[in-house]
Design an enzyme around this catalytic site. Structure first.
Site, PDB file in Angstrom:
ATOM      1  CE  LYS A  91       5.126   5.221   6.768  1.00  0.00           C
ATOM      2  NZ  LYS A  91       5.062   6.634   7.074  1.00  0.00           N
ATOM      3  CD  GLU A 151      -2.308  -1.185   2.918  1.00  0.00           C
ATOM      4  OE1 GLU A 151      -2.433  -0.092   3.529  1.00  0.00           O
ATOM      5  OE2 GLU A 151      -2.665  -2.276   3.399  1.00  0.00           O
ATOM      6  CB  CYS A 197      14.131  50.151 -10.064  1.00  0.00           C
ATOM      7  SG  CYS A 197      14.960  50.281  -8.480  1.00  0.00           S
ATOM      8  CB  CYS A 219      17.491  47.552  -7.487  1.00  0.00           C
ATOM      9  SG  CYS A 219      15.949  46.688  -7.820  1.00  0.00           S
ATOM     10  CB  CYS A 255      11.924  49.478  -7.031  1.00  0.00           C
ATOM     11  SG  CYS A 255      12.292  47.759  -7.382  1.00  0.00           S
ATOM     12  CB  CYS A 277      16.110  47.754  -4.164  1.00  0.00           C
ATOM     13  SG  CYS A 277      15.393  49.062  -5.152  1.00  0.00           S
ATOM     14  CG  ASP A 290       4.197  12.605   4.258  1.00  0.00           C
ATOM     15  OD1 ASP A 290       4.123  12.347   5.476  1.00  0.00           O
ATOM     16  OD2 ASP A 290       5.081  13.321   3.762  1.00  0.00           O
ATOM     17  CE  LYS A 302       9.333   7.028   5.713  1.00  0.00           C
ATOM     18  NZ  LYS A 302       9.911   7.246   7.013  1.00  0.00           N
ATOM     19  CE1 TYR A 318      -3.331   3.172   8.331  1.00  0.00           C
ATOM     20  CE2 TYR A 318      -3.428   4.818   6.586  1.00  0.00           C
ATOM     21  CZ  TYR A 318      -3.064   4.447   7.869  1.00  0.00           C
ATOM     22  OH  TYR A 318      -2.453   5.354   8.688  1.00  0.00           O
TER      23      TYR A 318
HETATM   24  S1  IVH Z   1      -0.688   0.716   8.754  1.00  0.00           S
HETATM   25  C1  IVH Z   1       0.014  -1.311  12.731  1.00  0.00           C
HETATM   26  N1  IVH Z   1      -0.954   1.644   6.322  1.00  0.00           N
HETATM   27  O1  IVH Z   1       2.435   5.451   8.605  1.00  0.00           O
HETATM   28  C2  IVH Z   1       0.056  -0.641  11.402  1.00  0.00           C
HETATM   29  N2  IVH Z   1       0.015   3.063   7.961  1.00  0.00           N
HETATM   30  O2  IVH Z   1       4.912   4.777  10.112  1.00  0.00           O
HETATM   31  C3  IVH Z   1      -0.526   0.696  11.433  1.00  0.00           C
HETATM   32  N3  IVH Z   1       0.563   5.293   7.161  1.00  0.00           N
HETATM   33  O3  IVH Z   1       1.180   5.796  11.849  1.00  0.00           O
HETATM   34  C4  IVH Z   1      -0.257   1.524  10.262  1.00  0.00           C
HETATM   35  N4  IVH Z   1      -0.136   5.010   5.097  1.00  0.00           N
HETATM   36  O4  IVH Z   1       0.105   7.201  10.009  1.00  0.00           O
HETATM   37  C5  IVH Z   1      -0.516   1.884   7.567  1.00  0.00           C
HETATM   38  N5  IVH Z   1      -1.300   2.357   4.152  1.00  0.00           N
HETATM   39  C6  IVH Z   1      -0.875   2.597   5.386  1.00  0.00           C
HETATM   40  C7  IVH Z   1      -0.343   3.849   5.759  1.00  0.00           C
HETATM   41  C8  IVH Z   1       0.110   4.030   7.062  1.00  0.00           C
HETATM   42  C9  IVH Z   1       0.388   5.862   5.950  1.00  0.00           C
HETATM   43  C10 IVH Z   1       1.168   5.985   8.314  1.00  0.00           C
HETATM   44  C11 IVH Z   1       0.371   5.878   9.592  1.00  0.00           C
HETATM   45  C12 IVH Z   1       1.291   5.226  10.576  1.00  0.00           C
HETATM   46  C13 IVH Z   1       2.633   5.492   9.989  1.00  0.00           C
HETATM   47  C14 IVH Z   1       3.614   4.435  10.422  1.00  0.00           C
END
Ligand code: IVH
Length: 696
Positions: free
Chosen positions: A123, A121, A417, A414, A438, A432, A125, A320, A232
């Site tokens: 992740k 999935e 101008c 500047c 200007c 300036c 932000d 990551k 999720y």
């Molecule tokens: S699962 C026990 N799924 O990432 C597992 N987390 O570093 C719980 N996050 O605190 C998290 N996308 O805020 C999960 N598809 C995803 C996610 C996700 C973003 C964030 C979440 C979590 C942090 C962990």
């Protein structure tokens, strides 16, 4: 204001206390009330002074020093919600090898040799949330907090349209759905643009914007921001009716929760690798920020066997994305000119892909920064992009320096101008001196003039100001007030003129404008022909004079005429007597009034607008300004009413009961439960005499 080098230790301690309090207040105003009480410049100058004092007196650094604070202020206004099932975080890995190790570890733990299915999935932000449903109805929302206890954001979550309020029949009686709240890149940019136009502090990235929007005590502010979410995972559930993460996503969709369309089952490390690389490729085109990929063991039975480490599950990991850096070449160094004439160097880069975004320029901050890093045109440099902040040059690759690299000579005129650009001692920036002649400064100043804390003229946004300036419709603030007259649309006489007067503006004939919008604009402008003194002073855009300083000046002088007379006579005695205004600021103010063109602008403005005298007698500089005080017991030297009036006139809030928000309790004779409570809460208690001394 005393210069840092002249402070005694005692004065320094008092200053550090004052700055900490002021900045804490500003943080609260900014993060919690969505209403920055200080301009960026004022905030930064407090921060700088704090740092300078701390450098001289390291032993006086306070536990609550602003220099130690990172990120948003801690909110105290939210209710606490203990999580029945903790909201955990994930372990991080940074390479395919580490993912492999994670997968092997899972297999070893389970003692299996065949492949295991993983749900991959994106992740997101953003900010994790938990939404609790009882009998299909949304009843409570929480942030993650420390994982054990979160903040009550029920009202805020309710404003997010994507979160279903009611679930279809057949869902478990108790069901906690968890996921991520985020702000899309587009909504983030729009919000920042709006804030920029209003001269508010902008958010550094969509994540911060989402956090700042969700954690609002006033949920109507959350409602104004466009927040989105993906679900999720789950927390407490009375009866789990899914056996895998994949099945859970099917349930979520059926129940009306948004799930990420890129969630995929992966059956091997090769599939995981392919998925990861593909998402890295499309990352930039996704409408929201992601910072990696999460892999979860798909089978819940296996998840349960695997269980948890202290704070992370053994069945999931976050892979990551690498840091967003890239190497490129500096083709040129260019200078941008801001409202106060500050010259900011910008590097034009050979366009380079930085974490999926094409970067073609980076800020170089100022003259000294270029020197310090020895940045030269034609150099190869490492550039870095963090969220949506302006890309920066991290370092110069000296070993790749070419013979054609040329040192940058910072201009002394500047580029917009041609006026002299000078750098004051102790200042990092060169400016300036062209003032309003200007064009770059003129446009920025016009924007400032109409901004929220100044004249606050609706309908004159940044784009329109730029257009009007470039077309010669608006050059100086006064022009705003002659717009209607010049438009050639007022009454029958003007209409007649309009036929023969081809200079008439006829704004209503412009693309995207109509009679109504022009009328609205003129109304908004005419509404401001009476203007409060602090706004007027702030609108002038005098360097260092932010809204708070403008208010101090207004309060002290009472009328614009009095202020201007002193300034024209270069008489700063009164100005310097104001707590919060120092030599440097006074100098800038006097400089402003030394400029012929500024005086002309001010005088012409005064023909168009009436500046009201300042009526507020509150002393916002008093030691109890902004503090909450409670009086208890019988006071001897003054009546309760008198004491209250006095405190109010000194800018304090007077409360009837003691709470964690109380700053001082003033204790008279025979004080009872309030004083007791104050002692329990550790609030400062003052005798009547101590109070009199404090406010003397
Ligand atoms: S699962 C026990 N799924 O990432 C597992 N987390 O570093 C719980 N996050 O605190 C998290 N996308 O805020 C999960 N598809 C995803 C996610 C996700 C973003 C964030 C979440 C979590 C942090 C962990």
């Amino acid at each position: 204001m005393i210069e840092v080098k002249d402070l005694t230790a005692e004065q320094a301690a008092a200053e550090l206390e004052r700055i900490a309090a002021e900045m804490a207040k500003a943080d609260i105003a900014y993060y919690q009330d969505d209403n920055p009480g200080l301009t960026d410049a004022e905030y930064d100058s407090l921060k700088r002074r704090n740092q300078q004092i701390e450098e001289r007196f390291p032993e006086l650094i306070r536990a609550d020093s602003p220099s130690k604070r990172v990120g948003a202020a801690v909110k105290s206004g939210f209710g606490k919600i203990p999580h029945r099932f903790p909201m955990l975080s994930l372990g991080d890995v940074f390479s395919l090898e580490e993912v492999d190790e994670f997968v092997m570890g899972v297999k070893r733990f389970l003692n299996v040799s065949e492949n295991i299915e993983f749900m991959a999935e994106p992740k997101i932000d953003g900010l994790s949330f938990s939404a609790r449903y009882e009998h299909g109805r949304f009843v409570q929302g929480a942030t993650r907090g420390d994982g054990t206890t979160g903040e009550d954001i029920t009202a805020n979550l309710k404003t997010i349209r994507q979160l279903p309020q009611k679930l279809p029949d057949g869902v478990p009686d108790i069901l906690e759905i968890r996921g991520e709240v985020y702000m899309s890149k587009a909504d983030f940019l729009a919000l920042n643009q709006k804030y920029e136009a209003e001269h508010k502090k902008t958010f550094a990235n969509p994540r911060n914007a989402a956090a700042g929007s969700l954690r609002q005590l006033d949920a109507s502010i959350t409602a104004e921001r466009n927040l989105s979410l993906f679900a999720y995972t789950w927390g407490e559930v009375s009866k789990r009716c899914w056996d895998s993460q994949a099945e859970f996503f099917e349930c979520l969709k059926k129940w009306g929760f948004p799930t990420n369309p890129h969630n995929r089952l992966c059956l091997s490390l090769q599939e995981i690798d392919g998925y990861f690389n593909r998402l890295m490729e499309i990352r930039a085109d996704l409408p929201y920020d992601i910072d990696g990929i999460v892999y979860k063991v798909n089978s819940i039975a296996l998840q349960e066997r695997l269980g948890f480490l202290t704070r992370t599950p053994r069945w999931a990991v976050a892979h990551k994305f690498p840091a967003e850096k890239a190497i490129t070449k500096i083709n040129a160094i260019r200078i941008q000119v801001g409202r106060t004439g500050a010259l900011t160097p910008v590097a034009d880069l050979e366009p380079v892909n930085v974490g999926g975004v094409i970067v073609s320029h980076a800020t170089l901050h100022n003259e000294d920064e270029i020197k310090r890093k020895d940045i030269r045109v034609n150099d190869y440099v490492v550039v870095q992009r963090a969220g949506d902040v302006i890309p920066q040059v991290v370092e110069v690759l000296k070993e790749k320096r070419q013979p054609d690299s040329t040192e940058f000579r910072f201009p002394t005129t500047c580029p917009e101008c041609g006026a002299h650009a000078v750098r004051e001692e102790d200042e990092a920036v060169r400016r300036c001196t062209g003032g309003l002649t200007c064009p770059a400064q003129a446009i920025e100043r016009l924007k400032h003039f109409v901004s929220r804390e100044a004249f606050d003229i609706e309908g004159l946004g940044s784009k329109i100001i730029e257009q009007f300036y470039n077309e010669g419709i608006l050059h100086s603030p006064t022009d705003i007030f002659t717009l209607e007259e010049r438009n050639g649309s007022r009454g029958p006489v003007d209409d007649l003129f309009a036929v023969i007067d081809d200079k008439a503006l006829h704004l209503e004939r412009r693309d995207g404008w109509g009679k109504k919008s022009v009328e609205n604009l003129f109304r908004a402008i005419n509404d401001k022909r009476h203007i409060e003194l602090p706004r007027f002073i702030y609108a002038l855009g005098i360097r260092q004079v932010g809204a708070a300083t403008a208010r101090l000046i207004a309060k002290n002088y009472g009328s614009f005429a009095r202020f201007m007379t002193d300034m024209l006579n270069q008489d700063t005695e009164r100005l310097l007597s104001i707590d919060g205004i120092g030599e440097a600021m006074a100098k800038d103010i006097v400089e402003f009034f030394k400029e012929e063109h500024n005086i002309r602008t001010v005088n012409r403005l005064l023909e168009e607008v009436k500046v009201e005298d300042f009526a507020d007698n509150t002393d916002y500089n008093s030691p109890i300004a902004g503090k909450t005080v409670v009086f208890t017991g019988t006071l001897e030297k003054m009546t309760r009413a008198e004491a209250k009036a006095k405190a109010l006139s000194l800018g304090a809030k007077v409360a009837g009961s003691v709470s964690a928000h109380t700053d001082y309790v003033i204790e008279g004779a025979d004080a009872g439960s309030k004083a007791k409570k104050a002692r329990e809460l550790g609030i400062r208690i003052l005798s009547e005499d101590e109070f009199s001394d404090l406010i003397k």
